[in-house]
Design an enzyme around this catalytic site. Structure first.
Site, mmCIF file in Angstrom:
data_model
loop_
_atom_site.group_PDB
_atom_site.id
_atom_site.type_symbol
_atom_site.label_atom_id
_atom_site.label_comp_id
_atom_site.label_asym_id
_atom_site.label_seq_id
_atom_site.Cartn_x
_atom_site.Cartn_y
_atom_site.Cartn_z
ATOM 1 N N HIS A 1 0.796 -1.228 0.000
ATOM 2 C CA HIS A 1 0.000 0.000 0.000
ATOM 3 C C HIS A 1 0.827 1.276 0.000
ATOM 4 C CE1 HIS A 1 0.915 0.008 4.284
ATOM 5 N NE2 HIS A 1 0.567 1.262 4.292
HETATM 6 C C1 UD1 Z 1 -2.526 5.114 6.193
HETATM 7 C C2 UD1 Z 1 -1.298 5.530 6.978
HETATM 8 C C3 UD1 Z 1 -0.232 4.435 6.869
HETATM 9 C C4 UD1 Z 1 -0.789 3.087 7.277
HETATM 10 C C5 UD1 Z 1 -2.011 2.792 6.438
HETATM 11 C C6 UD1 Z 1 -2.631 1.452 6.799
HETATM 12 C C7 UD1 Z 1 -0.775 7.929 7.052
HETATM 13 C C8 UD1 Z 1 0.074 8.997 6.508
HETATM 14 N N1 UD1 Z 1 -0.700 6.747 6.441
HETATM 15 O O1 UD1 Z 1 -2.185 5.108 4.824
HETATM 16 O O2 UD1 Z 1 0.849 4.774 7.728
HETATM 17 O O3 UD1 Z 1 0.191 2.080 7.097
HETATM 18 O O4 UD1 Z 1 -2.968 3.842 6.646
HETATM 19 O O5 UD1 Z 1 -3.788 1.237 6.106
HETATM 20 O O6 UD1 Z 1 -1.490 8.157 8.006
HETATM 21 N N2 UD1 Z 1 -9.838 4.395 2.429
HETATM 22 C C9 UD1 Z 1 -10.963 3.603 2.398
HETATM 23 N N3 UD1 Z 1 -11.506 3.215 3.585
HETATM 24 C C10 UD1 Z 1 -10.987 3.587 4.772
HETATM 25 C C11 UD1 Z 1 -9.820 4.373 4.790
HETATM 26 C C12 UD1 Z 1 -9.258 4.763 3.600
HETATM 27 O O7 UD1 Z 1 -11.460 3.270 1.347
HETATM 28 O O8 UD1 Z 1 -11.539 3.227 5.823
HETATM 29 C C13 UD1 Z 1 -9.217 4.850 1.175
HETATM 30 C C14 UD1 Z 1 -9.091 6.360 1.148
HETATM 31 O O9 UD1 Z 1 -10.197 6.944 0.593
HETATM 32 C C15 UD1 Z 1 -7.835 6.584 0.332
HETATM 33 C C16 UD1 Z 1 -7.037 5.327 0.548
HETATM 34 O O10 UD1 Z 1 -7.908 4.364 1.122
HETATM 35 O O11 UD1 Z 1 -8.135 6.685 -1.023
HETATM 36 C C17 UD1 Z 1 -5.856 5.562 1.404
HETATM 37 O O12 UD1 Z 1 -6.221 5.925 2.726
HETATM 38 P P1 UD1 Z 1 -5.346 6.997 3.579
HETATM 39 O O13 UD1 Z 1 -5.887 7.080 4.948
HETATM 40 O O14 UD1 Z 1 -5.216 8.227 2.773
HETATM 41 O O15 UD1 Z 1 -3.891 6.441 3.664
HETATM 42 P P2 UD1 Z 1 -3.302 4.981 3.682
HETATM 43 O O16 UD1 Z 1 -2.615 4.793 2.384
HETATM 44 O O17 UD1 Z 1 -4.339 3.988 4.104
#
Ligand code: UD1
Length: 367
Positions: free
Chosen positions: A213
């Protein structure tokens, strides 16, 4: 002491669960210690859906948060800004004395800043670790959080040394071990075989489990495709179970990768994911936390990153840093297939009792 405990994203939940359990135990055991700490659990809502958040609360027995800031998705700055605004508003209405943050996600940094600017004390669980790669958002979160932390609970001697080099006083640094491992050891007897086991006819030590990821691996289509192609080739037909993170899923839609032995599934619950890790031939990941779990379960782990903030998983544990160049994958795969992977040991104090040590220490802090 009024203590706020912050959780925002998936890797936070397994770190706070044992701390909350230890706090609850104190208040149920001893009347005179009961009132020493009143805690409030704050979910920022950085991760919000069932698969990334809700199922972890349920499986790990974490109580409903007292407050959910419901910040949702956004860019780094949008999420940081929203968390700070909403957490500050809460503190202005209903202040606390200390905030306890865990790990390195956006919520960790944003809540620390909001709290410190209102003169609260900041406690950082898993403080002091560094990848020295400032292109990672998590590294910035670690640096900023640690700069304004009053008490560090650390997971390794390397973290202690990093903090000393930064000039932090010895009295602020408390080496307690790893709360993520508390959760792992406590829940091991409850690990649960997921449906994928039968669907893909998995065999004990006969498959890979993979997670990807990090922006460095998944945000560029060609790179992601080349990496996965190399892994599929290197697996030599062994099944690869790949629970796909939402961020990666968005990218994969455009690429259209298919292979008979590559099984892409939805993100798994904690108990199901770790069941698959425990019984795997090997793990392939770009996560940090998973390298700690594989170290304790003594499962070979290939990390697709150029650096790690958890060097003890390599020097002591079963992890190897493969890098992000797809050409690096093949030699490590050979090593695995030839049975030449190192046997690891478990780092000091990763013993399942870390949260208890933290709570005993918190009880001695003046508010
Ligand atoms: C975040 C953390 C990372 C951790 C990871 C685990 C930061 C900077 N990064 O990164 O350290 O290892 O989480 O998952 O805080 N999304 C969903 N459902 C959710 C949450 C997110 O669909 O419940 C989608 C969001 O819309 C986004 C993507 O997943 O498009 C990424 O989510 P985001 O929270 O931006 O960062 P991660 O890459 O998950």
């Amino acid at each position: 002491m009024k203590l706020d405990i912050i959780a925002g994203a998936r890797p936070n939940f397994m770190k706070i669960a044992p701390i909350i359990a230890a706090l609850e135990k104190v208040s149920s055991l001893s009347a005179n210690r009961r009132n020493k700490i009143q805690y409030r659990l704050i979910h920022t809502g950085q991760h919000y859906d069932k698969k990334m958040s809700g199922s972890f609360f349920k499986q790990l027995g974490i109580p409903e948060p007292h407050v959910n800031l419901e910040v949702g998705s956004g860019t780094q700055a949008e999420q940081t800004g929203r968390i700070m605004e909403r957490y500050e508003a809460l503190l202005l209405k209903d202040p606390a004395d200390w905030v306890l943050v865990v790990g390195d996600v956006t919520s960790t940094m944003a809540c620390s800043i909001a709290a410190k600017k209102l003169n609260m004390g900041v406690i950082h669980v898993e403080g002091g670790i560094r990848s020295n790669d400032i292109s990672m958002p998590e590294e910035i979160n670690r640096m900023v959080t640690d700069a304004i932390t009053d008490i560090f609970y650390t997971t390794s001697e390397v973290a202690n040394e990093n903090l000393r080099k930064l000039g932090h006083q010895e009295s602020k640094i408390r080496y307690v071990g790893n709360t993520m491992i508390d959760t792992l050891l406590k829940n091991m007897p409850r690990f649960n075989k997921p449906e994928a086991w039968n669907i893909y006819q998995l065999q004990e030590k006969g498959y890979f489990i993979m997670t990807l990821h990090r922006p460095a691996n998944v945000d560029e289509e060609t790179k992601l495709k080349n990496l996965i192609d190399e892994i599929v080739k290197g697996a030599k037909g062994m099944p690869i179970v790949f629970p796909v993170h939402p961020r990666t899923a968005k990218m994969l839609k455009g690429i259209g990768i298919e292979a008979d032995n590559l099984h892409m599934i939805e993100p798994l619950g904690y108990l199901e994911f770790n069941y698959l890790v425990q019984h795997a031939f090997a793990v392939i990941t770009d996560s940090g936390g998973i390298t700690e779990e594989t170290t304790v379960m003594k499962v070979p782990c290939m990390t697709l990153r150029d650096n790690t903030e958890r060097p003890e998983t390599i020097t002591i544990g079963t992890n190897e840093l493969v890098g992000t160049n797809p050409d690096n994958v093949a030699p490590y795969m050979e090593k695995l297939h030839n049975g030449e992977w190192k046997a690891g040991k478990i780092p000091h104090l990763w013993d399942g009792k870390t949260a208890k040590r933290i709570v005993e220490d918190l009880l001695n802090i003046d508010s």
